[in-house]
Every structure is written in structure tokens, then in C-alpha cells.
Design an enzyme around this catalytic site. Structure first.
Site, short mmCIF file in Angstrom:
data_model
loop_
_atom_site.label_atom_id
_atom_site.label_comp_id
_atom_site.label_asym_id
_atom_site.label_seq_id
_atom_site.Cartn_x
_atom_site.Cartn_y
_atom_site.Cartn_z
N PHE A 52 -83.11 -48.24 27.17
CA PHE A 52 -82.62 -49.40 26.43
C PHE A 52 -83.78 -50.21 25.86
O PHE A 52 -84.92 -50.10 26.29
CB PHE A 52 -81.77 -50.30 27.33
CG PHE A 52 -82.52 -50.93 28.48
CD1 PHE A 52 -83.33 -52.05 28.30
CD2 PHE A 52 -82.42 -50.41 29.76
CE1 PHE A 52 -84.02 -52.62 29.34
CE2 PHE A 52 -83.11 -50.97 30.83
CZ PHE A 52 -83.92 -52.09 30.61
N GLU B 213 -83.94 -54.39 25.33
CA GLU B 213 -83.12 -55.55 25.66
C GLU B 213 -83.85 -56.84 25.29
O GLU B 213 -85.00 -57.05 25.69
CB GLU B 213 -82.79 -55.54 27.15
CG GLU B 213 -81.76 -56.56 27.59
CD GLU B 213 -81.30 -56.30 29.02
OE1 GLU B 213 -80.42 -55.43 29.21
OE2 GLU B 213 -81.82 -56.95 29.94
N ASN C 267 -91.50 -42.46 37.02
CA ASN C 267 -91.47 -41.06 37.44
C ASN C 267 -92.85 -40.45 37.21
O ASN C 267 -93.19 -40.11 36.07
CB ASN C 267 -90.43 -40.27 36.63
CG ASN C 267 -89.01 -40.76 36.86
OD1 ASN C 267 -88.74 -41.55 37.75
ND2 ASN C 267 -88.09 -40.27 36.06
N GLY D 184 -82.01 -54.58 35.85
CA GLY D 184 -80.69 -54.41 36.44
C GLY D 184 -79.87 -53.53 35.52
O GLY D 184 -80.34 -52.51 35.03
N SER D 185 -78.63 -53.92 35.25
CA SER D 185 -77.82 -53.21 34.26
C SER D 185 -77.76 -54.06 33.01
O SER D 185 -78.25 -55.19 32.99
CB SER D 185 -76.41 -52.97 34.80
OG SER D 185 -75.71 -54.21 34.86
N HIS E 119 -87.14 -49.29 41.36
CA HIS E 119 -87.35 -49.31 39.91
C HIS E 119 -86.18 -49.92 39.15
O HIS E 119 -86.20 -50.00 37.92
CB HIS E 119 -87.62 -47.90 39.41
CG HIS E 119 -86.40 -47.07 39.13
ND1 HIS E 119 -85.37 -46.91 40.03
CD2 HIS E 119 -86.04 -46.33 38.04
CE1 HIS E 119 -84.46 -46.12 39.51
NE2 HIS E 119 -84.82 -45.76 38.31
N LYS F 61 -78.65 -49.55 23.14
CA LYS F 61 -78.56 -48.30 23.90
C LYS F 61 -78.38 -47.15 22.91
O LYS F 61 -77.86 -47.34 21.80
CB LYS F 61 -77.35 -48.34 24.85
CG LYS F 61 -77.35 -49.49 25.83
CD LYS F 61 -78.29 -49.28 26.97
CE LYS F 61 -77.80 -48.21 27.92
NZ LYS F 61 -78.64 -48.15 29.14
#
Length: 480
Positions: A210, A212, A335, A380-381, A404, A477
Site C-alpha cells: 500500500f 497510505e 523479509n 496496522g490495517s 512487522h 492498494k
């Protein structure tokens, strides 16, 4: 002290929000998971504990294998997994993941959120999408440049794209590893992966990636926030993406290669998702070279996207970037496998859905954050808050690692059953770019754990200090 049985595994409580699975069977070390009582129930719902236990059987693994507060089932090592390996041990593609160096960067501005109307926010996300392709398989808008510098990028990282006109050299001080993981070698990367990478620099992708636009909703530590250039009501921008098809193809290629190599070297790997080979083997060295190339690609991808986002703000607000106070706060990898010094030993620390968080005074901090510890970013979301936190010395017990993000609560398949009404209610006033909620329903806030609860796990252990809470204003997104 308390003992509980979860999924057939014995969990022993060790103080606040810490549970240990003592080694048994083929395990060479213990496994530890950091969860609150409220989050412990999610461990009953997937195979993440089994995956931690499996990782604890690999050659050279160092005590303990760790599950972060946002732990959930992955492929091989669980997402939210940390595994450190000594020099005589193995390297595992599955313990890094398919989206190599998926990570997050945070930009700060001098813009006040109250000055951005909904109309302006709509224009901003539309303009950002004009510059930054979103969705699976999309090609970048800068291919004329990025194809020419591709080999340079994978070997030298962000410095190469800065030389091509994206950002400034000052940015390097605010990126993990200075925007470059040493040891990359394009000759270890398949032609198929290279072709995918040459086209995708400067693209967002789909899934949980995303861009944001946010507001600093709450300052939780005035001194640290000030050191990071953050203040109440400020506009920030968070960018979450990784190495795209380039890294995915490398992970696909080397999962097969390392799985066969494990048989060749007589290594007992419990599942293909943990495919591994000795670090000093031909296959192990080749994976590290290819993985490092994808790490450098991802840092560079976020650098290009950052520049395009700033350009969009300049277009819509009709102001130069300098006058708006744009500055990179930090960029962290999620990662990755890299060599770090822990307990007087050089260890290859695999983090999969986990973030490094060095405390104040740690000698691997960037100079600008030596006195504070570097920011760790915890999204977060898209309908809830995100956090900036800092690690404390107590994080030594997790190889200086934190969660993460919030962590998934529902699988993507289960999340598809969320209704439009439920989705819209969860999003509230947050603006999003998708033409249909169905394109991004699997990323609904309802599909994620409570980020407040997840972040509090390590805060209550005294392992992290929350600095600011960020609230989403508008989110971009990409559809899968």
C-alpha cells in the site's frame, strides 16, 4: 509461571507476554512466542507453532526460534518468525519468504492534516496512481531509465537510483543497511527473474502492499517524536512494498534448488517451505547472492516510489517538495537474511515478517539515530492505526526484532466473505482507491488482528517504546 497445551505443544509462561516451547524430539533449540493472553487464542487457529517447531530442527539454529506478536501461518517459517543461524549452519529461502525485502518506509512532512480536504486527498491518490502502477504484474513508468541501471541497482542498491535522479544521498542514512545489502551478484539470478525485475522497478504490486497518506494521531513520546521530526496533526506517508516479481521468482527458483541441495548434503528438512542448504555450500552462497540482489531491488523500488509520491504532492498542492518539509524518516526490511553480531557471535538472522529494532547506543544504528535507536515501523490495517516504535536493550532476547504489523486474523479466502456493509463500516472515513470493494476486501481491517493489542505485547514487556500513532486518511492498494 503457567503451562498451557496449544495444538498439542506445551507452552510455558516466562513472564509478561512470553511463552516458551521447550525443545523435544528433533528440536535443537527451544521456540519462543510473544503473545498476550488476548492473542494467544489465535495460536489455536493455524499451524504457526508447528512451523516454529520445525524451524528449531535445522542445523546450526541458535536458541531460540522466535514468533513475534503478529505471528500467523506462512510457507515454511511462519510470518512473524525470526531464526538465527551460526556460521556452520544453513540458509533457508523459506525463512526469508517469497517477497524478499518486503518492507516499509515512512515520509514526514510539514503539512498539517487539517489543510487536506477530502477533495484534495482524492486528487492526491489519483495523482499518485498516475505515477505509481498498482496491482499484480504491472510495469513501471520509468522503464527507460530502470532497465539501463538494473544491473547497477541490484549490486549497489539505492545509491544507483539516486545517481539516476531519484532522491538525494542524504536518504541513504535513513534506510536499513544504507539501502544496500553487500554480497549481491546478478549471475546467481535466473534470466526469468531478471526479466521480471527489469520491468517492475517503481511499482507497488498487490496484496498487502500500500501507499497510505496518514495523520500523526497521537504523540506518545514527545522527545523521540521530536528527534524523528514527527508532531501532532502532521501529514505522513507510508509506503509498503517489496521486490515484486523479481524477488518472487528468486524465491521460487531457490526453494527448488535448496530443497534438492538438502537431500544432497543429507540435511533433514521437515518441509519444502524450509528448503535449506549449508551457508558455505555452492547452493547456499548462490541463494545469498540472489537474495541480496532482491533486497537491493526492493530498497530501490521504495526509493523510486517515494520520489513519485512527492512529485504527486507537488502537482496537486502546487508547492516544491522542500517547502512542504518532505524527509525520509526511515525504511525497514521485513523479509531478509543478513549477518549480524549477537552475543559476541556472527549470526545469519532470518526475519520473515519481522523488523529489526536497534536500541539507543547500538553501534549498528545510523549516526542520526545513535542516541535514540532507529524508528521501527509497524503498520496496522488500512482502516486502523499504525505505529512508530523504538526498541530497548531488552530486545536482545529476540535478536533485536519486533513485529512487522498487526498480522492476519483471517486467510484471504475467508476474508472474501466480508460483506460490503461490513467492509465500509470498518473503513469508516478512510478514502481508498479501489473501484470496487471486492478488489481489496481480503485486505479489510476485519481480516487483521487488533494492532493496538499486538503493539502492546512488547511494550508491556519493556522491549519497545511507542513513539507515535498514525491514523490513515487515504490509502492506495493494488488489486490482485
Amino acid at each position: 509461571m503457567g503451562v498451557e497445551i496449544v495444538q498439542g505443544y506445551t507452552l510455558v509462561r516466562e513472564g509478561v507476554n512470553k511463552w516458551r516451547i521447550p525443545k523435544f524430539g528433533k528440536m535443537k533449540v527451544d521456540a519462543v512466542v510473544y503473545v498476550s493472553d488476548a492473542l494467544k487464542g489465535t495460536l489455536h487457529e493455524d499451524q504457526s507453532l508447528r512451523q516454529l517447531v520445525n524451524a528449531a530442527t535445522l542445523p546450526g539454529v541458535v536458541d531460540p526460534v522466535i514468533g513475534m506478536p503478529d505471528i500467523h501461518e506462512g510457507f515454511g517459517l511462519p510470518i512473524g518468525g525470526v531464526m538465527a543461524i551460526e556460521k556452520q549452519g544453513v540458509i533457508s529461502a523459506g525463512a526469508v519468504g517469497y517477497d524478499i525485502n518486503c518492507g516499509v518506509r515512512l515520509l514526514r512532512t510539514d503539512i498539517e492534516a487539517r489543510d487536506l480536504s477530502r477533495e484534495i486527498l482524492y486528487k492526491l491518490i489519483e495523482r499518485i496512481e498516475h505515477y505509481v502502477p498498482t496491482g499484480i504484474g504491472k510495469k513501471g513508468k520509468h522503464t527507460g531509465v530502470t532497465r539501463q541501471i538494473f544491473d547497477d541497482v541490484v549490486h549497489r542498491g539505492v545509491e544507483a537510483v539516486i545517481e539516476a535522479g531519484f532522491g538525494s544521498y542524504e536518504d541513504l542514512d535513513y534506510i536499513e543497511e544504507g539501502g544496500k545489502l553487500h554480497g549481491a551478484d546478478i549471475s546467481a539470478v535466473s534470466r526469468e527473474a531478471q526479466e521480471r525485475g527489469e520491468e517492475q522497478l517503481g511499482t507497488l504490486g498487490g496484496g498487502n502492499h500500500f501507499i497510505e497518506i496518514q495523520r500523526v494521531d497521537c504523540v506518545l513520546d514527545e522527545e523521540l517524536a521530536s528527534a524523528f521530526g514527527l508532531f501532532q496533526g502532521q501529514v505522513t506517508v507510508m509506503i509498503h512494498t517489496g521486490s515484486r516479481g523479481f524477488g518472487h521468482q528468486i524465491a521460487t527458483d531457490y526453494t527448488k534448488i535448496l530443497w534438492e541441495a538438502a537431500k544432497k548434503y543429507g540435511i533433514d528438512v521437515p518441509e519444502k517451505g524450509l528448503a535449506a542448504a549449508p551457508i558455505d555450500s555452492k547452493e547456499g552462497k548462490s541463494y545469498y547472492k540472489a537474495m541480496a540482489a532482491a533486497v537491493n531491488f526492493a530498497f530501490s523500488n521504495r526509493q523510486i516510489i517515494m520520489c513519485d509520491v512527492i512529485k504527486a504532492f507537488e502537482d496537486i498542492l502546487k508547492k516544491p517538495a522542500d517547502s512542504m518539509g518532505f524527509r525520509l524518516v526511515y525504511d525497514v526490511a521485513h523479509n531478509i537474511a543478513k549477518w549480524e553480531r549477537h552475543g559476541g557471535r556472527d549470526l545469519l538472522v532470518h526475519r520473515k515478517g519481522a523488523t529489526r529494532a536497534l536500541p539507543a547506543g547500538h553501534n549498528q544504528n545510523p549516526v542520526s539515530y545513535m542516541g535514540t535507536g532507529h524508528p521501527a515501523l509497524v503498520p496496522g490495517s488500512m482502516g486502523t492505526g499504525s505505529y512508530v516504535v523504538v526498541g530497548t536493550d531488552r530486545l536482545a532476547e529476540s535478536f533485536y526484532s519486533v513485529n512487522h504489523g498487526a498480522g492476519r486474523r483471517l486467510s484471504r479466502t475467508k476474508a472474501k466473505s466480508i460483506t460490503k456493509q461490513e467492509f465500509e463500516k470498518a473503513m469508516g472515513d478512510v478514502i481508498y482507491n479501489a473501484a470496487s470493494y471486492k478488489d481489496i476486501v481480503d485486505e479489510s481491517p476485519l481480516a487483521y488482528k487488533d494492532v493496538e493489542e499486538v503493539v502492546s505485547v512488547l511494550v508491556k514487556r519493556g522491549a519497545t517504546v511507542p513513539v507515535v500513532r498514525l491514523a490513515p486518511l487515504a490509502v492506495i492498494k493494488g488489486a490482485d
